[in-house]
Design a protein around this motif. Structure first.
Motif, PDB file in Angstrom:
ATOM      1  N   SER A  13       0.826  -1.201   0.000  1.00  0.00           N
ATOM      2  CA  SER A  13       0.000   0.000   0.000  1.00  0.00           C
ATOM      3  C   SER A  13       0.867   1.260   0.000  1.00  0.00           C
ATOM      4  O   SER A  13       0.592   2.212  -0.739  1.00  0.00           O
ATOM      5  CB  SER A  13      -0.919  -0.012   1.219  1.00  0.00           C
ATOM      6  N   ASP A  14       1.914   1.269   0.801  1.00  0.00           N
ATOM      7  CA  ASP A  14       2.821   2.423   0.851  1.00  0.00           C
ATOM      8  C   ASP A  14       3.474   2.658  -0.509  1.00  0.00           C
ATOM      9  O   ASP A  14       3.569   3.801  -0.977  1.00  0.00           O
ATOM     10  CB  ASP A  14       3.912   2.217   1.905  1.00  0.00           C
ATOM     11  N   TYR A  15       3.923   1.590  -1.153  1.00  0.00           N
ATOM     12  CA  TYR A  15       4.559   1.719  -2.465  1.00  0.00           C
ATOM     13  C   TYR A  15       3.565   2.245  -3.497  1.00  0.00           C
ATOM     14  O   TYR A  15       3.876   3.181  -4.243  1.00  0.00           O
ATOM     15  CB  TYR A  15       5.127   0.367  -2.913  1.00  0.00           C
ATOM     16  N   GLN A  16       2.373   1.674  -3.536  1.00  0.00           N
ATOM     17  CA  GLN A  16       1.370   2.111  -4.506  1.00  0.00           C
ATOM     18  C   GLN A  16       0.984   3.572  -4.281  1.00  0.00           C
ATOM     19  O   GLN A  16       0.849   4.338  -5.239  1.00  0.00           O
ATOM     20  CB  GLN A  16       0.127   1.218  -4.430  1.00  0.00           C
ATOM     21  N   HIS A  17       0.807   3.948  -3.027  1.00  0.00           N
ATOM     22  CA  HIS A  17       0.452   5.333  -2.714  1.00  0.00           C
ATOM     23  C   HIS A  17       1.562   6.285  -3.170  1.00  0.00           C
ATOM     24  O   HIS A  17       1.294   7.334  -3.759  1.00  0.00           O
ATOM     25  CB  HIS A  17       0.191   5.492  -1.214  1.00  0.00           C
ATOM     26  N   HIS A  18       2.790   5.913  -2.903  1.00  0.00           N
ATOM     27  CA  HIS A  18       3.912   6.758  -3.315  1.00  0.00           C
ATOM     28  C   HIS A  18       3.947   6.914  -4.831  1.00  0.00           C
ATOM     29  O   HIS A  18       4.112   8.031  -5.339  1.00  0.00           O
ATOM     30  CB  HIS A  18       5.246   6.179  -2.816  1.00  0.00           C
ATOM     31  N   MET A  19       3.768   5.826  -5.551  1.00  0.00           N
ATOM     32  CA  MET A  19       3.824   5.890  -7.015  1.00  0.00           C
ATOM     33  C   MET A  19       2.698   6.764  -7.575  1.00  0.00           C
ATOM     34  O   MET A  19       2.871   7.411  -8.613  1.00  0.00           O
ATOM     35  CB  MET A  19       3.764   4.484  -7.615  1.00  0.00           C
ATOM     36  N   ARG A  20       1.561   6.801  -6.900  1.00  0.00           N
ATOM     37  CA  ARG A  20       0.444   7.640  -7.366  1.00  0.00           C
ATOM     38  C   ARG A  20       0.658   9.116  -7.049  1.00  0.00           C
ATOM     39  O   ARG A  20       0.147   9.978  -7.762  1.00  0.00           O
ATOM     40  CB  ARG A  20      -0.872   7.191  -6.727  1.00  0.00           C
ATOM     41  N   THR A  21       1.384   9.425  -5.986  1.00  0.00           N
ATOM     42  CA  THR A  21       1.458  10.800  -5.517  1.00  0.00           C
ATOM     43  C   THR A  21       2.808  11.482  -5.719  1.00  0.00           C
ATOM     44  O   THR A  21       2.884  12.708  -5.586  1.00  0.00           O
ATOM     45  CB  THR A  21       1.097  10.881  -4.024  1.00  0.00           C
ATOM     46  N   CYS A  22       3.851  10.765  -6.050  1.00  0.00           N
ATOM     47  CA  CYS A  22       5.184  11.353  -6.196  1.00  0.00           C
ATOM     48  C   CYS A  22       5.305  12.077  -7.542  1.00  0.00           C
ATOM     49  O   CYS A  22       5.138  11.478  -8.596  1.00  0.00           O
ATOM     50  CB  CYS A  22       6.250  10.269  -6.081  1.00  0.00           C
ATOM     51  N   ARG A  23       5.611  13.358  -7.483  1.00  0.00           N
ATOM     52  CA  ARG A  23       5.756  14.130  -8.717  1.00  0.00           C
ATOM     53  C   ARG A  23       6.932  13.638  -9.545  1.00  0.00           C
ATOM     54  O   ARG A  23       6.855  13.580 -10.767  1.00  0.00           O
ATOM     55  CB  ARG A  23       5.948  15.613  -8.397  1.00  0.00           C
ATOM     56  N   GLN A  24       8.021  13.290  -8.900  1.00  0.00           N
ATOM     57  CA  GLN A  24       9.206  12.852  -9.631  1.00  0.00           C
ATOM     58  C   GLN A  24       8.954  11.532 -10.351  1.00  0.00           C
ATOM     59  O   GLN A  24       9.290  11.396 -11.519  1.00  0.00           O
ATOM     60  CB  GLN A  24      10.399  12.713  -8.689  1.00  0.00           C
ATOM     61  N   ALA A  30       9.966   6.938 -14.172  1.00  0.00           N
ATOM     62  CA  ALA A  30      10.871   5.968 -13.551  1.00  0.00           C
ATOM     63  C   ALA A  30      10.807   6.173 -12.040  1.00  0.00           C
ATOM     64  O   ALA A  30      10.598   7.293 -11.573  1.00  0.00           O
ATOM     65  CB  ALA A  30      12.291   6.182 -14.047  1.00  0.00           C
ATOM     66  N   PRO A  31      10.978   5.109 -11.279  1.00  0.00           N
ATOM     67  CA  PRO A  31      10.900   5.244  -9.815  1.00  0.00           C
ATOM     68  C   PRO A  31      12.052   6.082  -9.249  1.00  0.00           C
ATOM     69  O   PRO A  31      13.194   5.957  -9.690  1.00  0.00           O
ATOM     70  CB  PRO A  31      10.968   3.817  -9.305  1.00  0.00           C
ATOM     71  N   CYS A  32      11.726   6.920  -8.276  1.00  0.00           N
ATOM     72  CA  CYS A  32      12.743   7.708  -7.582  1.00  0.00           C
ATOM     73  C   CYS A  32      13.391   6.832  -6.499  1.00  0.00           C
ATOM     74  O   CYS A  32      13.018   5.667  -6.314  1.00  0.00           O
ATOM     75  CB  CYS A  32      12.119   8.959  -6.976  1.00  0.00           C
ATOM     76  N   ALA A  33      14.328   7.397  -5.763  1.00  0.00           N
ATOM     77  CA  ALA A  33      15.039   6.649  -4.725  1.00  0.00           C
ATOM     78  C   ALA A  33      14.087   6.159  -3.634  1.00  0.00           C
ATOM     79  O   ALA A  33      14.235   5.033  -3.132  1.00  0.00           O
ATOM     80  CB  ALA A  33      16.134   7.517  -4.118  1.00  0.00           C
ATOM     81  N   VAL A  34      13.101   6.969  -3.272  1.00  0.00           N
ATOM     82  CA  VAL A  34      12.146   6.564  -2.242  1.00  0.00           C
ATOM     83  C   VAL A  34      11.319   5.383  -2.733  1.00  0.00           C
ATOM     84  O   VAL A  34      11.084   4.417  -2.002  1.00  0.00           O
ATOM     85  CB  VAL A  34      11.237   7.746  -1.824  1.00  0.00           C
TER      86      VAL A  34
END
Length: 53
Positions: A13-24, A30-34
């Motif tokens: 859930s944390d990964y999916q949420h980050h991918m939906r909300t991270c501007r970078q 491409a995935p950022c470091a986080v």
């Protein structure tokens, strides 16, 4: 104390949420470091989760 299954669900859930909300991640495609870190956390949780085959 959360179970291993709960930890797996939370990591995913944390990964999916980050991918939906991270501007970078969104702008670069491409995935950022986080995101890479969160994916490692998810993969580690998946490795230790009990098998339900």
């Amino acid at each position: 104390m959360p179970s291993q299954g709960d930890a797996l669900q939370q990591a995913h859930s944390d990964y999916q949420h980050h991918m939906r909300t991270c501007r970078q991640c969104h702008a670069d495609g491409a995935p950022c470091a986080v995101a890479k870190h969160l994916m490692r956390v998810y993969n580690n949780a998946r490795r230790i989760a009990p098998r339900t085959d």
